[in-house]
Design an enzyme around this catalytic site. Structure first.
Site, PDB file in Angstrom:
ATOM      1  N   GLY A 175       0.833  -1.186   0.000  1.00  0.00           N
ATOM      2  CA  GLY A 175       0.000   0.000   0.000  1.00  0.00           C
ATOM      3  C   GLY A 175       0.868   1.236   0.000  1.00  0.00           C
ATOM      4  O   GLY A 175       2.049   1.180   0.374  1.00  0.00           O
ATOM      5  N   GLN A 224       2.708  10.069   1.165  1.00  0.00           N
ATOM      6  CA  GLN A 224       4.016   9.417   1.052  1.00  0.00           C
ATOM      7  C   GLN A 224       4.714   9.757  -0.263  1.00  0.00           C
ATOM      8  O   GLN A 224       5.903   9.503  -0.402  1.00  0.00           O
ATOM      9  CB  GLN A 224       3.870   7.901   1.168  1.00  0.00           C
ATOM     10  CG  GLN A 224       3.461   7.458   2.553  1.00  0.00           C
ATOM     11  CD  GLN A 224       3.389   5.954   2.608  1.00  0.00           C
ATOM     12  OE1 GLN A 224       2.360   5.370   2.256  1.00  0.00           O
ATOM     13  NE2 GLN A 224       4.469   5.335   3.030  1.00  0.00           N
ATOM     14  N   CYS A 245       6.786   0.422   6.966  1.00  0.00           N
ATOM     15  CA  CYS A 245       6.305   1.569   6.204  1.00  0.00           C
ATOM     16  C   CYS A 245       7.372   2.009   5.218  1.00  0.00           C
ATOM     17  O   CYS A 245       8.560   2.091   5.579  1.00  0.00           O
ATOM     18  CB  CYS A 245       5.958   2.706   7.157  1.00  0.00           C
ATOM     19  SG  CYS A 245       5.269   4.162   6.342  1.00  0.00           S
ATOM     20  N   LEU A 246       6.943   2.297   4.000  1.00  0.00           N
ATOM     21  CA  LEU A 246       7.876   2.768   2.980  1.00  0.00           C
ATOM     22  C   LEU A 246       8.534   4.083   3.389  1.00  0.00           C
ATOM     23  O   LEU A 246       9.640   4.378   2.950  1.00  0.00           O
ATOM     24  CB  LEU A 246       7.138   2.943   1.644  1.00  0.00           C
ATOM     25  CG  LEU A 246       6.505   1.679   1.071  1.00  0.00           C
ATOM     26  CD1 LEU A 246       5.665   2.016  -0.166  1.00  0.00           C
ATOM     27  CD2 LEU A 246       7.565   0.639   0.746  1.00  0.00           C
ATOM     28  N   HIS A 292      -3.636   1.236   8.062  1.00  0.00           N
ATOM     29  CA  HIS A 292      -2.290   1.831   7.998  1.00  0.00           C
ATOM     30  C   HIS A 292      -2.296   3.015   7.022  1.00  0.00           C
ATOM     31  O   HIS A 292      -1.812   4.098   7.347  1.00  0.00           O
ATOM     32  CB  HIS A 292      -1.285   0.759   7.555  1.00  0.00           C
ATOM     33  CG  HIS A 292       0.107   1.260   7.398  1.00  0.00           C
ATOM     34  ND1 HIS A 292       1.096   0.976   8.309  1.00  0.00           N
ATOM     35  CD2 HIS A 292       0.690   2.018   6.436  1.00  0.00           C
ATOM     36  CE1 HIS A 292       2.223   1.542   7.906  1.00  0.00           C
ATOM     37  NE2 HIS A 292       2.007   2.180   6.763  1.00  0.00           N
ATOM     38  N   GLU A 293      -2.857   2.795   5.827  1.00  0.00           N
ATOM     39  CA  GLU A 293      -2.882   3.860   4.818  1.00  0.00           C
ATOM     40  C   GLU A 293      -3.843   4.977   5.213  1.00  0.00           C
ATOM     41  O   GLU A 293      -3.556   6.160   4.986  1.00  0.00           O
ATOM     42  CB  GLU A 293      -3.235   3.294   3.444  1.00  0.00           C
ATOM     43  CG  GLU A 293      -2.303   2.195   2.937  1.00  0.00           C
ATOM     44  CD  GLU A 293      -0.824   2.556   2.941  1.00  0.00           C
ATOM     45  OE1 GLU A 293      -0.471   3.756   2.860  1.00  0.00           O
ATOM     46  OE2 GLU A 293       0.008   1.637   3.021  1.00  0.00           O
ATOM     47  N   HIS A 341      -2.170   7.381   7.346  1.00  0.00           N
ATOM     48  CA  HIS A 341      -1.309   8.319   6.612  1.00  0.00           C
ATOM     49  C   HIS A 341      -2.063   9.555   6.160  1.00  0.00           C
ATOM     50  O   HIS A 341      -1.519  10.659   6.224  1.00  0.00           O
ATOM     51  CB  HIS A 341      -0.683   7.644   5.387  1.00  0.00           C
ATOM     52  CG  HIS A 341       0.593   6.930   5.670  1.00  0.00           C
ATOM     53  ND1 HIS A 341       1.697   7.547   6.209  1.00  0.00           N
ATOM     54  CD2 HIS A 341       0.945   5.639   5.471  1.00  0.00           C
ATOM     55  CE1 HIS A 341       2.676   6.674   6.339  1.00  0.00           C
ATOM     56  NE2 HIS A 341       2.249   5.498   5.901  1.00  0.00           N
TER      57      HIS A 341
END
Length: 178
Positions: free
Chosen positions: A48, A53, A101-102, A143-144, A147
């Site tokens: 995701g 991000q 996380c990216l 999670h997303e 963000h």
């Protein structure tokens, strides 16, 4: 052809701001951003990615679950654009599981999340959808969703539940394969 986007890293202020709603989903710039986000997510082997991000303060994210070295038991699904989402219901039952996380490379944490969420959102075809996500997909959604509200997984994890990626890989290697 889609473009690979640069991923914002923890410390950049955009990761801590609440994103604004997407006003025109059919705008060619939004459609191109969706394509670029899917391409970027796939390139970095993510499950995701949220617009903040990639330096876009928009309530938009991609869920693109698939098995990977970090999530070998993840279910496969076609990448899905989630635009202006609203969580309409959450299960009382929560479970802790590993997240990364990216935007926070090298760290993993056990994060408590609702096991099931009911959501409504606009898809990339400008259609309103309502879905129920459970298990791993519910985790990725939450999670997303965090963000786009300026929250990162570190905010939800106990500091005792944080580990480095190298140690996480040892845990993954020891897990039974499904």
């Amino acid at each position: 052809m889609p473009t690979l986007l640069q991923i914002s890293q923890l410390g950049h202020p955009i990761l801590r701001r609440k994103a604004r709603e997407v006003e025109n989903v059919s705008d060619p710039a939004i459609q191109a951003l969706i394509d670029d986000m899917i391409h970027t997510c796939q390139d970095v082997d993510g499950v995701g990615i949220a617009a903040p991000q990639v330096y876009q303060q928009l309530r938009l994210f991609i869920i693109a679950s698939k098995p990977s070295p970090c999530y070998p038991n993840a279910p496969y699904m076609e990448p899905m654009a989630i635009i202006n989402p609203v969580i309409t219901f959450t299960s009382e039952e929560k479970e802790k599981d590993w997240e990364g996380c990216l935007s926070i490379p090298g760290i993993r944490g056990l994060v408590p999340r609702h096991k099931m969420v009911m959501v409504s959102f606009t898809n990339r075809n400008c259609e309103q959808e309502e879905k129920i996500f459970d298990g791993f997909i519910a985790r990725v959604f939450q999670h997303e969703y965090d963000h786009i509200d300026g929250i990162v997984f570190l905010d939800r994890a106990d500091s005792k539940d944080l580990i480095m990626e190298k140690e996480y890989q040892k845990i993954i290697q020891a897990m039974p394969k499904r």
